[in-house]
Scaffold this motif. Structure first.
Motif, PDB file in Angstrom:
ATOM      1  N   VAL A 240       0.850  -1.207   0.000  1.00  0.00           N
ATOM      2  CA  VAL A 240       0.000   0.000   0.000  1.00  0.00           C
ATOM      3  C   VAL A 240       0.879   1.249   0.000  1.00  0.00           C
ATOM      4  O   VAL A 240       0.657   2.200  -0.762  1.00  0.00           O
ATOM      5  CB  VAL A 240      -0.962   0.014   1.223  1.00  0.00           C
ATOM      6  CG1 VAL A 240      -1.798   1.290   1.238  1.00  0.00           C
ATOM      7  CG2 VAL A 240      -1.870  -1.215   1.216  1.00  0.00           C
ATOM      8  N   ASP A 336      -9.996   8.399  -2.571  1.00  0.00           N
ATOM      9  CA  ASP A 336      -9.325   7.089  -2.610  1.00  0.00           C
ATOM     10  C   ASP A 336      -8.400   6.856  -1.420  1.00  0.00           C
ATOM     11  O   ASP A 336      -7.547   5.966  -1.462  1.00  0.00           O
ATOM     12  CB  ASP A 336      -8.508   6.969  -3.908  1.00  0.00           C
ATOM     13  CG  ASP A 336      -9.397   7.101  -5.134  1.00  0.00           C
ATOM     14  OD1 ASP A 336     -10.498   6.524  -5.101  1.00  0.00           O
ATOM     15  OD2 ASP A 336      -8.991   7.803  -6.090  1.00  0.00           O
ATOM     16  N   ARG A 338      -6.453   5.654   1.660  1.00  0.00           N
ATOM     17  CA  ARG A 338      -6.357   4.348   2.340  1.00  0.00           C
ATOM     18  C   ARG A 338      -5.496   4.522   3.584  1.00  0.00           C
ATOM     19  O   ARG A 338      -4.582   5.351   3.600  1.00  0.00           O
ATOM     20  CB  ARG A 338      -5.716   3.319   1.407  1.00  0.00           C
ATOM     21  CG  ARG A 338      -6.557   3.043   0.188  1.00  0.00           C
ATOM     22  CD  ARG A 338      -5.795   2.188  -0.801  1.00  0.00           C
ATOM     23  NE  ARG A 338      -5.698   0.804  -0.343  1.00  0.00           N
ATOM     24  CZ  ARG A 338      -4.994  -0.134  -0.984  1.00  0.00           C
ATOM     25  NH1 ARG A 338      -4.338   0.166  -2.081  1.00  0.00           N
ATOM     26  NH2 ARG A 338      -4.947  -1.374  -0.540  1.00  0.00           N
TER      27      ARG A 338
END
Ligand SMILES: Cc1ncc(C[n+]2csc(CCOP(=O)(O)OP(=O)(O)O)c2C)c(N)n1
Ligand SMILES: [Mg+2]
Length: 660
Positions: A240, A336, A338
């Motif tokens: 990520v 978006d 995260r």
């Protein structure tokens, strides 16, 4: 060995040690208390034997609470809530490696500790609470201060500790003591579970004798874990992070408790990822480090908040994501976005639907740095050049660097506002920031100061910024400062680091809530510095009240006005300087910032507890954090001020993200 339950308890506590990174220390360095009929014949008798029996200390190092007195030094507090605050201050200063014990009498003495218990648990700080309870035998019930619940005779006021404790047990039989104590020590020393630990002690059981096995009193070491990340979890977190174009790291208190400052700096320097901090994490990275962008959230810096708004990946380290940190879930606006959460507690790691990295902060950051600086195609090889490792784009760093320079100027102006006729609070903070040694500890908890401090304070040391903002409990400042100073003295006595001056910044509301531990400091010869900020009421809630359309109703300390029927009459003739002097502090009353600057030097140099008293303008301007905090406004109202506030509220409310 025949001892009472209380004698066995004291003997056991004196033999508990904690260990982390190969260094051992007493786990329970001392005991605060206030005696009453619930503990005077039990725990008090045992502590007296401990204080006077020289043989008891043979083979055991003296107590480590800064003042040697028996193997478990006893400190007489003035208010039970205050002694829990002092214990929290101590344990936080010691990075949760030690926890103080607190003994209280049955009934009000014990329930006075409930607020402190909540504060400890919310802040994830260990403290051992020993409230007294009514007779286990119930022979003379109801005893003085017993609740008497008609639904069940086993219910006690101490059951109020259950929801605010991470461990609760009641010792109704001597045989139950060993397992209760082992359970208590386990939770105190588990970084993922720690908080208030309560062992309720019925008054008759405390005095009851029992034949204990010798091994109960053997020296026992509790190893404070540094869990390492699971390889698969690390790989998920790294993938990520590698994809992040606009990452932001949020450093919480866990970074400091884990002593992960150096690992955090190494991570930031290797990756270029900007580091924002929370109230508990401030100081984890020095304010002038090139990657530091200040506090994030409702009372953060506009620099961190601008980065948070657009961040595509947020790496939370040791943070519990309170509403102040997330600006009530409005801080992160990238659709978006995260989250990757590195936390020793899975409970916190799972927040905001994050990719979880359950590990100690230092171990986790070190592993992340190593994994991110490796070549993704040859993960076994650390490349010579960082190019094949992860690093933010240069334009990103340049962007927040320029914003940071602008913000530095805004803070400078707030520090030197030259506001009049009364000075602004931001000037008081500025004078302190410029004149304190970077290692001096600043203590605060509630009112308008935590917000101003998070936004404006320049922290350069991991232990120098101590704002209790989990429970934000008025009254924490002086009591907390007492425990903090005791820990600083203990650190110095043990050669861990040089002593530190401790400055408690105390609002007038907070002072009136709880100043009693000033007397404890005076009686123990523990030197504190107080700065009493008198603005005749609640600057904080006054401003909040105005913003929600409630017109500062009931937030100023004034006489009741016969004409309006409200508390908006003349100012009260309250003299907190005289009050502090009456409790034994040396007092310096100042009017101007120039006088304040001089007084700070005198206070630092003094050997006795010193209180500086200054009056400030509660309406002076403060820079904007360019953020929001969700405090619901009345949906229908007759007052125009409320209707206007509701409109503005609805606009902000629309910015709240429905994150998990
Ligand atoms: C024990 C407790 N009661 C109530 C509150 C709610 N509260 C938050 S700030 C505040 C006023 C604090 O006044 P003061 O200490 O004078 O600080 P100022 O706002 O003037 O800076 C109140 C009542 C609280 N945080 N803690
Ligand atoms: Mg005030």
């Amino acid at each position: 060995m025949k001892l009472t339950v209380a004698q066995a308890l004291v003997r056991f506590l004196a033999q508990q040690y904690s260990e982390r990174d190969g260094v051992e220390q007493r786990l329970i360095p001392g005991c605060f208390g206030i005696f009453g009929h619930g503990n005077v014949a039990g725990v008090a008798q045992a502590l007296l034997e401990n204080a006077t029996d020289v043989s008891a200390s043979r083979g055991i190092r003296q107590g480590e609470s800064g003042i040697p007195s028996g193997v478990l030094p006893y400190h007489l507090a003035r208010n039970e809530q205050g002694m829990v605050h002092a214990s929290v201050g101590y344990a936080r200063m010691r990075n949760r490696l030690q926890a103080m014990a607190c003994t209280a009498s049955i009934g009000p003495g014990s329930t006075n500790m409930v607020t402190g218990a909540a504060l400890a648990t919310i802040n994830r700080i260990p403290v051992l609470l020993l409230p007294s309870d009514f007779f286990a035998t119930r022979v003379a019930n109801p005893v003085l201060q017993e609740l008497e619940d008609p639904r069940g005779y086993d219910v006690s006021v101490n059951d109020a500790f259950r929801p605010v404790s991470r461990f609760f047990d009641r010792v109704d039989r001597p045989e139950q003591l060993p397992s209760a104590l082992l359970g208590a020590m386990r939770v105190l020393t588990d970084p993922s579970a720690t908080g208030a630990v309560t062992v309720s002690l019925p008054q008759d059981v405390q005095a009851e004798a029992y034949d204990w096995p010798e091994e109960l009193f053997a020296r026992r070491v509790w190893h404070i874990a540094r869990p390492v990340p699971e390889p698969a979890a690390l790989a998920r977190a790294v993938s990520v992070l590698r994809a992040a174009k606009r990452p932001l790291l949020v450093a919480g208190g866990g970074v400091i408790y884990s002593e992960a400052g150096a690992a955090l700096r190494a991570f930031a320097e290797a990756t270029g990822i900007p580091v924002a901090d929370t109230q508990a994490g401030k100081g984890a990275i020095a304010w002038d480090h090139p990657c530091a962008v200040g506090g994030v959230g409702s009372t953060g810096s506009p620099v961190a908040n601008a980065l948070a708004r657009d961040a595509d990946v947020v790496l939370g380290v040791g943070t519990r994501y309170s509403d102040f940190t997330t600006a009530s879930r409005s801080a992160f606006q990238n659709p978006d976005v995260r989250f990757v959460n590195l936390n020793v507690a899975s409970f916190d790691a799972a927040k905001l639907g994050a990719t979880m990295l359950v590990a100690d902060a230092r171990e986790g950051l070190t592993a992340l740095t190593e994994a991110l600086t490796k070549s993704p195609t040859h993960p076994d090889k650390i490349p010579d050049s960082r190019e094949s490792g992860y690093r933010v784009e240069p334009g990103y760093a340049a962007g927040f660097g320029a914003h940071r320079d602008e913000w530095t100027k805004v803070v400078d102006r707030a520090y030197h506002l030259d506001h009049g006729p009364l000075p602004a609070q931001t000037e008081v903070l500025g004078a302190l920031n410029e004149l304190l040694d970077p290692r001096d500890v600043l203590v605060q908890a509630a009112g308008s100061m935590p917000g101003d401090l998070q936004m404006l304070w320049r922290a350069a040391d991991e232990k120098a910024y101590h704002v209790e903002y989990g429970y934000s409990c008025m009254g924490y400042e002086i009591a907390g400062a007492l425990g903090i100073k005791m820990a600083a003295m203990a650190n110095a006595a043990a050669g861990r680091e040089p002593d530190r001056e401790v400055f408690a910044l105390v609002g007038d509301g907070s002072y009136l809530m709880m100043a009693q531990e000033l007397v404890t400091a005076v009686s123990e010869g523990i030197k504190l510095n107080l700065v009493i900020v008198q603005n005749h009421g609640f600057a904080s809630i006054g401003a909040l009240s105005e913003s929600v359309g409630s017109q500062r109703f009931g937030t100023a300390y004034r006489y009741r006005n016969a004409d309006t029927g409200l508390l908006d009459g003349a100012p009260l003739p309250v003299d907190l300087a005289a009050n502090a002097a009456s409790l034994g502090a040396e007092v310096i009353k100042v009017r101007t910032i120039a006088e304040l600057r001089e007084a700070i030097g005198r206070s630092r140099a003094a050997t006795k507890t010193t209180a500086i008293h200054i009056e400030t303008d509660p309406l002076a301007p403060v820079p904007s954090s360019e953020s929001w905090w969700d405090v619901p406004v009345a949906e229908v109202a007759a007052l125009d001020s409320t209707q206007q506030a509701r409109k503005s509220y609805e606009t902000h409310k629309a910015s709240q993200r429905p994150l998990i």
